[in-house]
Design an enzyme around this catalytic site. Structure first.
Site, PDB file in Angstrom:
ATOM      1  N   CYS A   1      13.088  64.066  45.237  1.00  0.00           N
ATOM      2  CA  CYS A   1      11.744  64.462  44.791  1.00  0.00           C
ATOM      3  C   CYS A   1      11.728  65.698  43.902  1.00  0.00           C
ATOM      4  O   CYS A   1      10.686  66.052  43.361  1.00  0.00           O
ATOM      5  CB  CYS A   1      10.812  64.652  45.985  1.00  0.00           C
ATOM      6  SG  CYS A   1      11.035  66.198  46.874  1.00  0.00           S
TER       7      CYS A   1
ATOM      8  N   CYS B   1      25.030  73.206  55.478  1.00  0.00           N
ATOM      9  CA  CYS B   1      26.096  72.318  55.011  1.00  0.00           C
ATOM     10  C   CYS B   1      25.436  71.073  54.407  1.00  0.00           C
ATOM     11  O   CYS B   1      24.847  70.275  55.127  1.00  0.00           O
ATOM     12  CB  CYS B   1      26.979  71.958  56.203  1.00  0.00           C
ATOM     13  SG  CYS B   1      28.406  70.959  55.801  1.00  0.00           S
TER      14      CYS B   1
END
Ligand SMILES: [Zn+2]
Length: 162
Positions: free
Chosen positions: A61, A130
């Site tokens: 997005c 991460c």
């Protein structure tokens, strides 16, 4: 519902039509990670060695999720950050898959899977975000951010200046 957090970005989810268009634009690997919560193989992500100042955005997005300045070499084989672009831009969910207790990170606007956050990062936050390379796009400082939903970025560019 507050859709404009402190960052000023519009966090209203994509419409069904927009989502369909964005998802159709993904490669099979991107869809697998972003939509089906897979993890890319370590040490092969496109952004592992990206060290320029800039903004990492959601691959689906376009929402800014991380800053280049927060990236560090974690040795894990995945792009790692000490802090998010804005706390309101990520949603955390408990993830008990694979027999591990982890905190999954999702894009707060479109809900796509980004990675996990662990409490073993370096100072100042002690956190290690991460993240999968395929979940992200990178915009170097000075270039316009992606605007996949046709929403202009807030005025003033508070993240700018590298
Ligand atoms: Zn997103």
């Amino acid at each position: 519902m507050a859709t404009h957090p402190g960052s000023g970005f519009d966090l209203t989810p994509p419409s069904p039509e927009q989502r369909k268009r964005l998802e159709a634009d993904l490669t099979a690997e991107e869809a697998n990670v972003l939509l089906h919560h897979a993890t890319e193989a370590p040490f092969c992500g496109a952004f592992l060695d990206e060290t320029r100042p800039g903004v990492f955005t959601c691959r689906l997005c376009g929402l800014p999720l991380f800053l280049g300045g927060h990236k560090f070499e974690s040795g894990t084989g995945w792009p790692s950050f000490t802090a998010p672009f804005d706390n309101d831009h990520l949603r955390e969910e408990h993830d008990a898959s694979y027999g591990m207790a982890r905190t999954e990170l999702l894009c707060a606007r479109c809900g796509s899977h980004q990675g996990h956050v662990f409490p073993d990062g370096p100072p100042p936050t002690g956190l290690r975000y991460c993240i999968n390379s395929v979940s992200l796009d990178f915009t170097p400082d000075g270039e316009p951010l992606p605007d996949r939903l046709g929403r202009s970025a807030p005025e003033g560019e508070p993240w700018g200046g590298g």
